[in-house]
Design an enzyme around this catalytic site. Sequence first.
Site, mmCIF file in Angstrom:
data_model
loop_
_atom_site.group_PDB
_atom_site.id
_atom_site.type_symbol
_atom_site.label_atom_id
_atom_site.label_comp_id
_atom_site.label_asym_id
_atom_site.label_seq_id
_atom_site.Cartn_x
_atom_site.Cartn_y
_atom_site.Cartn_z
ATOM 1 C CG ASP A 33 14.104 -8.414 -8.486
ATOM 2 O OD1 ASP A 33 14.363 -9.507 -7.973
ATOM 3 O OD2 ASP A 33 13.265 -8.277 -9.591
ATOM 4 C CB THR A 37 12.029 -15.426 -11.788
ATOM 5 O OG1 THR A 37 11.633 -14.285 -11.577
ATOM 6 C CG2 THR A 37 11.530 -16.686 -10.967
ATOM 7 N N GLY A 38 14.749 -13.181 -11.339
ATOM 8 C CA GLY A 38 15.713 -12.009 -12.016
ATOM 9 C C GLY A 38 17.218 -12.210 -12.046
ATOM 10 C CB ALA A 116 2.223 -6.558 -13.753
ATOM 11 C CE1 TYR A 147 2.360 -14.866 -13.030
ATOM 12 C CE2 TYR A 147 0.654 -16.064 -14.707
ATOM 13 C CZ TYR A 147 1.773 -14.814 -14.165
ATOM 14 O OH TYR A 147 2.048 -13.785 -15.228
HETATM 15 P P1 NAD Z 1 10.400 -12.270 -14.519
HETATM 16 O O1 NAD Z 1 10.357 -13.522 -13.765
HETATM 17 O O2 NAD Z 1 11.522 -11.998 -15.736
HETATM 18 O O3 NAD Z 1 10.518 -10.952 -13.433
HETATM 19 C C1 NAD Z 1 9.893 -11.088 -12.366
HETATM 20 C C2 NAD Z 1 10.772 -10.524 -11.131
HETATM 21 O O4 NAD Z 1 10.372 -10.174 -10.000
HETATM 22 C C3 NAD Z 1 12.051 -11.064 -11.104
HETATM 23 O O5 NAD Z 1 13.323 -10.201 -11.156
HETATM 24 C C4 NAD Z 1 12.164 -11.743 -9.561
HETATM 25 O O6 NAD Z 1 13.208 -11.833 -9.020
HETATM 26 C C5 NAD Z 1 11.175 -10.801 -9.085
HETATM 27 N N1 NAD Z 1 10.289 -11.257 -8.031
HETATM 28 C C6 NAD Z 1 9.812 -12.374 -7.697
HETATM 29 N N2 NAD Z 1 9.325 -12.712 -6.436
HETATM 30 C C7 NAD Z 1 9.539 -11.353 -5.714
HETATM 31 C C8 NAD Z 1 9.426 -10.956 -4.363
HETATM 32 N N3 NAD Z 1 8.755 -11.775 -3.547
HETATM 33 N N4 NAD Z 1 10.238 -9.939 -4.288
HETATM 34 C C9 NAD Z 1 10.793 -9.028 -4.829
HETATM 35 N N5 NAD Z 1 11.160 -9.447 -6.320
HETATM 36 C C10 NAD Z 1 10.349 -10.543 -6.652
HETATM 37 O O7 NAD Z 1 8.989 -12.134 -15.048
HETATM 38 P P2 NAD Z 1 8.298 -10.939 -16.256
HETATM 39 O O8 NAD Z 1 8.127 -11.654 -17.410
HETATM 40 O O9 NAD Z 1 9.386 -9.842 -16.309
HETATM 41 O O10 NAD Z 1 7.103 -10.596 -15.767
HETATM 42 C C11 NAD Z 1 7.053 -9.293 -14.784
HETATM 43 C C12 NAD Z 1 5.665 -9.309 -14.509
HETATM 44 O O11 NAD Z 1 4.869 -9.150 -15.618
HETATM 45 C C13 NAD Z 1 4.947 -10.135 -13.701
HETATM 46 O O12 NAD Z 1 4.312 -9.706 -12.541
HETATM 47 C C14 NAD Z 1 4.010 -11.312 -14.600
HETATM 48 O O13 NAD Z 1 3.171 -11.891 -14.108
HETATM 49 C C15 NAD Z 1 3.818 -10.347 -15.393
HETATM 50 N N6 NAD Z 1 3.353 -10.696 -16.940
HETATM 51 C C16 NAD Z 1 4.359 -11.059 -17.889
HETATM 52 C C17 NAD Z 1 4.238 -11.743 -19.104
HETATM 53 C C18 NAD Z 1 5.160 -11.789 -19.949
HETATM 54 O O14 NAD Z 1 4.755 -12.357 -20.861
HETATM 55 N N7 NAD Z 1 6.381 -11.511 -19.788
HETATM 56 C C19 NAD Z 1 2.630 -12.058 -19.196
HETATM 57 C C20 NAD Z 1 1.774 -11.719 -18.329
HETATM 58 C C21 NAD Z 1 2.149 -11.166 -17.196
#
Ligand code: NAD
Length: 314
Positions: A33, A37-38, A116, A147
Amino acid sequence: MARRILITGVAGFLGSHLADRFLADGHEVIGVDNLLTGSRRNLAHLAREPRFDLIEHDVSKPLFLEPGVDGVLHFASPASPVDYASLPIQTLKVGGLGTHHTLGLARRHGARYMLASTSEVYGDPEIHPQPEGYRGNVNPVGPRAVYDEAKRYAEAMTMAYHRAHGLDTRIVRIFNTYGTRMRPRDGRVVSNFIVQGLRGEAMTIYGTGSQTRSFCHVDDQVEGIVRVYHCRRVDPINLGNPDEYTILELAALVMEETESPVPPVFRPLPPDDPVVRCPDISTARRELDWSPTIGLREGVRRTIPYFRGLIDGE
Ligand code: NAD
Ligand code: UDP
């Protein structure tokens, strides 16, 4: 048998829950990571876990690891519409280049790969509910395109690695999921409404609030993802809760559960905001024997104490 599983986006909402689940199932987890956004807070409880390692790295750049990774789950990407609107290039890069690099890593290691993906590949859908065979209605130049198109490209690239290199791949199309470890101000509707309710602020309803979403609790989602990982289906699988609510209904429910007396306020609807969204999960029911078990009210009740703890700590 214990495996070494690499999870990108591990400091995020879903990634951190997946790390916990794979560790609980007896595996080793290598988390990657860049904390875009984490948050480290989502991984604090793993500080002394010998089977967990965190690599701080931007997966839009190549990553080389010693051989021995058995599975790659590519979850890195901004996921909240507010996040990806403010990080448009990073979102396209992690969905495009990040998917390419992690596929390359999986190929080099002979690992299984899971992407994902998202219900956003269906855009503003004209078919309701959305089955996997629906090809979508995406605006390629709108604000959500960074996106949606990144994820569509990522799906195409994943299938190309499967077809060209025989890589063992999986694609999950995740519908709106919520729960603990979401960022309190990440802009997504459930986190916004709970935080607003707990702070005694008015809930912000975009548009008329008649648009619908179908909300899945994270525990159900993680169970579905793990089942997809272990199943044999290469074609995409929808994972979400088919119980559909208007945003007004969600606001009313969260007002009750947070005991908020403040009436909601209405704000402009963001461009290209889908009018309806609901997963057709017949594939998951049939092939994984999976369906969600946690209703929206119960899931919101399970999530409120987490946000209350964060607010009390501010
Ligand atoms: P989130 O923003 O909480 O987590 C995303 C993580 O990815 C973060 O920790 C961020 O720091 C990391 N990240 C972003 N760009 C990066 C990079 N270039 N290198 C390394 N790390 C990177 O989002 P989430 O809700 O946990 O979503 C996780 C995945 O699930 C995503 O791919 C998202 O598209 C997919 N998703 C989530 C949902 C939902 O409802 N939560 C719905 C559809 C798809
Ligand atoms: N929404 C809202 N108020 C908010 C945040 C979101 O009314 O404070 C609406 C948004 O316009 C959308 C729905 O809630 O119609 C779900 O938004 P979210 O950002 O959670 O994800 P989306 O499903 O749009 O990707």
